[in-house]
Design a protein around this motif. Structure first.
Motif: not given
Length: 349
Positions: A41-43, A72-80, A98-107
């Motif tokens: 997982l990615g950012v 980089f071709g990895f997974k991403t997530a963006d949360v409202e 973080a538990r899902q494995g995203y790294n980095p996690v940005i607020g």
């Protein structure tokens, strides 16, 4: 002692990232290819008030996430965010990513400060980033900007563009971060033409009252300033700034955008002829830079400062009408030089 560094030009330029921010709003999560492990997982980014589609701050962060995903071709997530949420809600959101494995996690936004401080300590193997705030933590990168420098340039442009010798400033929420925008803008105006009056107003005292998420409030404030003679209005109000721009366009006066190059935002296309320029803040570049550091195995931590010297902030020049205003470009260029060589010290309050 915390390490403070000024980043080199590893991120893409301010303007190019801003142009990429074309999100249309709503909660979004892009899971990419299926079947990957947590390590794949990615950012992930968690949005501030106003969410994706604000054509400004949050959309700039999304542009950085998009660039990282494409490169980089990895997974991403963006949360409202959710309306009326607490620090505990933010903490749960960051911890889930973080538990899902995203790294980095940005607020994205200072409001994530307390939550990030709590969560980062529980996930030492994850790199966290926070925009517009400084959070202590061995695995936290604090991504902060010299907003006052971009705002100074906006003030220079406003002083050159005004015909009424009255300009306006609309801040979303009356907080120290937005005071930096106001201080730089007012100084830039006065240093350029001491005869120009600046009318300043904040929409709310707290973010919970909708100062960053209420275009109607922004529109009403701008209309009031226009009635007082303002013919250039700079807004630092997130989603509320769209109302400022709408009011300016209706009255056929200048608006100055913020964070992203709002002249090129699709949702604001109907008003673009009245968006003189935008004070840029390369939130997307910061998101990309932190992500790349993690991808390279050398995650950034500590306070990372994005200023005019590293193109972390700036002023857009997309509107060709800027070139028609006598002395504007020359004055902005001179101010840039003065700020970067230290002969101009820009106020932060």
């Amino acid at each position: 002692m915390r390490r403070i560094s000024k980043l080199t030009r590893v991120a893409v330029g301010v303007a190019s990232l801003a142009l990429a921010a074309t999100a249309c709003g709503g909660t979004s999560s892009d899971n990419g290819d299926s079947g990957g492990s947590k390590d794949d997982l990615g950012v992930a980014i968690a949005y501030d008030i106003g969410g994706k589609g604000d054509q400004s701050f949050n959309d700039a962060a999304f542009a950085g996430l998009t660039k990282a995903k494409e490169e980089f071709g990895f997974k991403t997530a963006d949360v409202e965010p959710t309306e009326g949420e607490t620090d505990a809600d933010k903490e749960q959101r960051l911890a889930s990513l973080a538990r899902q494995g995203y790294n980095p996690v940005i607020g994205v936004g200072f409001a994530y400060g307390p939550a990030m401080e709590a969560v980062a300590a529980k996930y030492p193997d994850t790199t966290f980033g926070i925009v517009d705030s400084v959070v202590e933590g061995e695995n936290v990168a604090s991504l902060v900007f010299a907003e006052e420098q971009a705002s100074y340039l906006a003030g220079v442009a406003a002083a050159k563009a005004t015909k009424s010798n009255t300009v306006g400033f609309v801040g979303g929420v009356d907080i120290p971060l937005i005071h930096k925008f106001q201080a730089g803008y007012e100084q830039g105006v006065k240093d350029t033409n001491a005869k120009v009056k600046v009318v300043s107003q904040y929409l709310t005292q707290t973010a919970e009252e909708g100062g960053f998420s209420s275009p109607d409030k922004g529109k009403a404030a701008a209309e009031g300033q226009i009635e007082k003679g303002a013919d250039v209005i700079y807004q630092a109000a997130g989603l509320s700034g769209q109302g400022v721009i709408e009011a300016a366009a209706k009255a056929k006066v200048w608006a100055i955008g913020v964070d992203s190059d709002q002249y090129n935002q699709e949702a604001l296309a109907g008003y673009k002829d009245f968006i003189l320029t935008s004070a840029l803040k390369d939130v997307g570049g910061a998101v990309y830079t932190l992500t790349k550091s993690v991808q390279d195995g050398k995650p950034l931590t500590g306070t990372q400062v994005f200023d005019l010297k590293v193109n972390g902030v700036g002023l857009s020049d997309s509107n060709p009408k800027m070139a028609e205003i006598p002395g504007l470009k020359e004055a902005v260029d001179e101010a840039k030089k003065g700020i970067t060589d230290g002969t101009i010290k820009v106020n932060t309050e």
